[in-house]
Write a protein that holds these residues in place. Sequence first.
Motif, PDB file in Angstrom:
ATOM      1  N   PRO A 123       0.811  -1.224   0.000  1.00  0.00           N
ATOM      2  CA  PRO A 123       0.000   0.000   0.000  1.00  0.00           C
ATOM      3  C   PRO A 123       0.841   1.270   0.000  1.00  0.00           C
ATOM      4  CG  PRO A 123       0.079  -0.913   2.201  1.00  0.00           C
ATOM      5  CD  PRO A 123       0.825  -1.882   1.325  1.00  0.00           C
ATOM      6  N   TYR A 124       1.745   1.370  -0.975  1.00  0.00           N
ATOM      7  CA  TYR A 124       2.581   2.539  -1.140  1.00  0.00           C
ATOM      8  C   TYR A 124       3.156   2.472  -2.554  1.00  0.00           C
ATOM      9  CZ  TYR A 124       5.752  -1.189   0.314  1.00  0.00           C
ATOM     10  OH  TYR A 124       6.388  -2.392   0.435  1.00  0.00           O
ATOM     11  N   SER A 125       3.734   3.577  -3.004  1.00  0.00           N
ATOM     12  CA  SER A 125       4.296   3.651  -4.344  1.00  0.00           C
ATOM     13  C   SER A 125       5.809   3.499  -4.279  1.00  0.00           C
ATOM     14  CB  SER A 125       3.933   4.993  -4.985  1.00  0.00           C
ATOM     15  OG  SER A 125       4.598   5.171  -6.220  1.00  0.00           O
ATOM     16  N   THR A 126       6.390   2.775  -5.241  1.00  0.00           N
ATOM     17  CA  THR A 126       7.837   2.596  -5.268  1.00  0.00           C
ATOM     18  C   THR A 126       8.403   2.985  -6.632  1.00  0.00           C
ATOM     19  OG1 THR A 126       7.797   0.302  -6.057  1.00  0.00           O
ATOM     20  CG2 THR A 126       7.647   0.656  -3.672  1.00  0.00           C
ATOM     21  N   ASP A 127       9.660   3.401  -6.633  1.00  0.00           N
ATOM     22  CA  ASP A 127      10.399   3.641  -7.870  1.00  0.00           C
ATOM     23  C   ASP A 127      11.807   3.118  -7.648  1.00  0.00           C
ATOM     24  OD1 ASP A 127      10.773   5.079 -10.580  1.00  0.00           O
ATOM     25  OD2 ASP A 127      12.426   5.837  -9.355  1.00  0.00           O
ATOM     26  N   ARG A 128      12.262   2.255  -8.558  1.00  0.00           N
ATOM     27  CA  ARG A 128      13.564   1.626  -8.363  1.00  0.00           C
ATOM     28  C   ARG A 128      14.442   1.764  -9.600  1.00  0.00           C
ATOM     29  NH1 ARG A 128      14.695  -4.627  -6.322  1.00  0.00           N
ATOM     30  NH2 ARG A 128      16.975  -4.514  -6.387  1.00  0.00           N
ATOM     31  N   ASN A 129      15.718   1.993  -9.372  1.00  0.00           N
ATOM     32  CA  ASN A 129      16.729   1.919 -10.411  1.00  0.00           C
ATOM     33  C   ASN A 129      18.052   1.548  -9.751  1.00  0.00           C
ATOM     34  OD1 ASN A 129      18.008   4.424  -9.487  1.00  0.00           O
ATOM     35  ND2 ASN A 129      16.296   5.496 -10.463  1.00  0.00           N
ATOM     36  N   MET A 130      19.151   1.603 -10.496  1.00  0.00           N
ATOM     37  CA  MET A 130      20.427   1.181  -9.929  1.00  0.00           C
ATOM     38  C   MET A 130      20.913   2.083  -8.810  1.00  0.00           C
ATOM     39  SD  MET A 130      22.803  -0.370 -12.941  1.00  0.00           S
ATOM     40  CE  MET A 130      23.778  -1.203 -11.688  1.00  0.00           C
ATOM     41  N   LEU A 131      20.461   3.335  -8.799  1.00  0.00           N
ATOM     42  CA  LEU A 131      20.908   4.269  -7.764  1.00  0.00           C
ATOM     43  C   LEU A 131      20.135   4.116  -6.473  1.00  0.00           C
ATOM     44  CD1 LEU A 131      22.587   6.615  -6.744  1.00  0.00           C
ATOM     45  CD2 LEU A 131      21.132   8.182  -8.039  1.00  0.00           C
ATOM     46  N   HIS A 132      18.831   3.835  -6.546  1.00  0.00           N
ATOM     47  CA  HIS A 132      18.052   3.802  -5.308  1.00  0.00           C
ATOM     48  C   HIS A 132      16.729   3.079  -5.506  1.00  0.00           C
ATOM     49  CE1 HIS A 132      14.874   7.275  -5.527  1.00  0.00           C
ATOM     50  NE2 HIS A 132      14.808   6.502  -6.576  1.00  0.00           N
ATOM     51  N   ILE A 133      15.992   2.983  -4.408  1.00  0.00           N
ATOM     52  CA  ILE A 133      14.575   2.640  -4.453  1.00  0.00           C
ATOM     53  C   ILE A 133      13.862   3.587  -3.486  1.00  0.00           C
ATOM     54  CG2 ILE A 133      14.775   0.823  -2.701  1.00  0.00           C
ATOM     55  CD1 ILE A 133      12.514  -0.654  -4.241  1.00  0.00           C
TER      56      ILE A 133
END
Length: 402
Positions: A176-186
């Motif tokens: 129940p939350y939004s995520t954004d991930r890439n090589m630098l962070h999440i």
Amino acid sequence: MTEQVKKVVLAYSGGLDTSVILRWLIETYDCEVIAFSADIGQEEELDTIEEKALKTGASKVYIDDLREPFIRDYVFPAFRANVVYEGQYLLGTSIARPLIARRQIEIANIEGADAVSHGATGKGNDQVRFELGYYALKPDIKIIAPWRIWDLTSRTALMAFAEKFGIEVLSTRKKPYSTDRNMLHISYEGGILEDPWQPPPEDIFTLTVSPKDAPDTAEEIEITFDQGDPTAVNGRAMSPATLFRELNRLGGKHGIGRADIVENRFVGMKSRGVYETPGGTILRAAHMAMESITMDREVMHLRDGLMPRYAEMIYNGFWFSPERELMQKLIDESQRNVSGVVRLSLYKGNCTVLGRKSDYSLYSEAFATFEDDTVYRQGDAEGFIKLNALRLRIREMNRKQA
């Protein structure tokens, strides 16, 4: 009347929002939609993206591995400035958006598309970052931002639309939350994190172990730099993406890089975000240590004074602006001699500098020593101090005369 659009390139993740957007574009504009997915280290399952996009109605699908250019051309240039927004945020999402926008415009040019689209909402920063990038690279491009114009204003409405058109979507109720991930962070935002008084649940973290559960023994590592960029870990040369992957592994193992921040969005509101940036946290500490012995004092202070403005440019979406490009040249010039090796200790959420060495070091033990020396006359300091105190003495004398 709906604007005439012939072909759209959509930034497509395969999730609920962009899957619905793909079909909505077709239904609304009766146009061709090309789906574009960028692999920048989000570790999401990309094998089924093409099949899903085509099944939803895409005429073509681009899946591009952009991990190396992401670290080399976007993360490393920003980290040469020790970039950080509002003292804590290492700009993991912000740095990635211009890369995605650039490739999206390149595809639009290749395919002869007259429009691009994204899944960013009308409340967030990403809509600004994407669209400033689009306009900077292709001034006449049409931009379709569904969240600002459609009537699908709730997750229930999106699910109903998906069901109507047979779009398969994974349930998001477990997160129940939004995520954004890439090589630098999440990053984690929204939902259960919207109350800034409540701590983030331990089970949301993905890249890092809890510091209290990290190994009880510290681990020492060495990072080699060449003109401001890391080139090797523990003496082993690596490509930018491979090196960053290794720093993420090491940082995650020792619980390094967690941050809980209330930040000021460009659109005007405050937002609470929880971040994991293990490799970036290690890299920033090591880079600052390397600079401490190789960078001239006044150059460092000038660069440090510009850093908050530089970070703000990236955060607000002005990567392709002339002011950011000009500042990047100054930053890169400052890094000419930032080469050498830094030794660090990783232990339970902490990254501690143990040593640094460089062939370009400006540090001189002969000048800095507290022992006898022949290169510095301590008595010279008296005149230096009196000259610097002159304006303070005059100010106080004038006060007494008043």
